[in-house]
Design an enzyme around this catalytic site. Structure first.
Site, short mmCIF file in Angstrom:
data_model
loop_
_atom_site.label_atom_id
_atom_site.label_comp_id
_atom_site.label_asym_id
_atom_site.label_seq_id
_atom_site.Cartn_x
_atom_site.Cartn_y
_atom_site.Cartn_z
N GLU A 230 -5.70 -12.63 1.37
CA GLU A 230 -4.88 -12.53 2.58
C GLU A 230 -5.60 -13.18 3.76
O GLU A 230 -6.38 -12.51 4.47
CB GLU A 230 -4.63 -11.06 2.91
CG GLU A 230 -3.79 -10.34 1.89
CD GLU A 230 -2.90 -9.28 2.54
OE1 GLU A 230 -1.74 -9.20 2.18
OE2 GLU A 230 -3.39 -8.54 3.42
N HIS B 256 -8.10 -3.83 3.60
CA HIS B 256 -7.15 -4.71 4.31
C HIS B 256 -7.80 -5.20 5.60
O HIS B 256 -8.55 -4.47 6.24
CB HIS B 256 -5.87 -3.92 4.62
CG HIS B 256 -4.76 -4.80 5.09
ND1 HIS B 256 -4.71 -5.30 6.37
CD2 HIS B 256 -3.67 -5.30 4.45
CE1 HIS B 256 -3.63 -6.06 6.50
NE2 HIS B 256 -2.98 -6.08 5.34
#
Ligand code: PGA
Length: 222
Positions: free
Chosen positions: A145, A96
């Site tokens: 993302e 992430h």
């Protein structure tokens, strides 16, 4: 009909009591759907109880972690080894951008974590910031993302997300690509309608159980 992955990333939010009350709202209202996998990723400390609650109540929810150790079990203080996590999780969010930024995670480290996940049959969901982020070998699920969209209320356009998803798929046509970044119940459908986008990784909007259910509701016809 494509298979959809809807992944709730709670990040560093919710104590055990809060996670369990979230589950008690969401769990009973979720309709089991063959082509939809709903995955919840709470903090490490809640994983065991979350898994137990889901199993005992028979909720159609899978469990994931937000990270895992790049090493096997052993002398690695503070780490959560994949072999131990496997008791509770089927999925793990890896790489992430918040981990890359705040914990200096490199592409090499992410690849090592992917390796550990796969060794212990945990499905890695690898986050990439754009099409240039390297994808470690053996990964099946990618979450696109873009940094500017994470937690900002400023999502990418579905058109651009589709373009990036297509570029990612040119590396390997079998890759499943999810979109994440300021997803909510108003914009979720527009992303899912795109051919190359097979799901959503949802941060802030997943914390509100009603909003999360609204998102799922909107996607039931896909
Ligand atoms: P957001 O976070 O939905 O709050 O933008 C998404 C993520 O970081 O996975």
């Amino acid at each position: 009909m494509k298979h959809l992955w809807i992944i709730a990333n709670f990040k560093s939010n919710f104590n055990l009591e809060q996670v369990l009350s979230w589950l008690e709202v969401v769990g009973p209202k979720l309709i089991k759907k063959e082509n939809m996998s709903v995955v919840v990723c709470p903090t490490f400390t809640s994983l065991e109880e979350v898994k137990k609650k889901i199993q005992s109540s028979n909720y159609p929810i899978l469990v994931g972690s937000q990270d895992l150790s790049p090493f096997d079990e052993g002398s690695f203080t503070g780490e959560e080894a994949a072999s131990i996590l496997k008791q509770y999780v089927d999925y793990s969010i890896l790489g992430h951008s918040e981990r890359r930024k705040n914990f200096a995670e490199t592409d090499e480290l992410v690849a090592q974590k992917v390796n550990e996940a796969k060794k212990h049959n945990i499905i890695p969901v690898v986050c990439v910031q754009d099409e240039s982020t390297p994808i470690p070998p053996g990964v099946g699920i990618i979450a696109y993302e873009p940094i500017f969209a994470i937690g900002t209320g400023n999502p990418d356009t579905p058109e651009n997300a589709e373009k990036v998803a297509q570029m990612i798929k040119t590396k390997d046509a079998h890759l499943t690509v999810l979109y994440g970044g300021s997803v909510n119940s108003d914009n979720c459908e527009a992303f899912i309608q795109k051919e190359s986008i097979s799901g959503l990784l949802i941060g802030k909007s997943s914390l509100d159980p009603d909003e999360f259910l609204n998102i799922i509701d909107k996607l039931l016809t896909y």
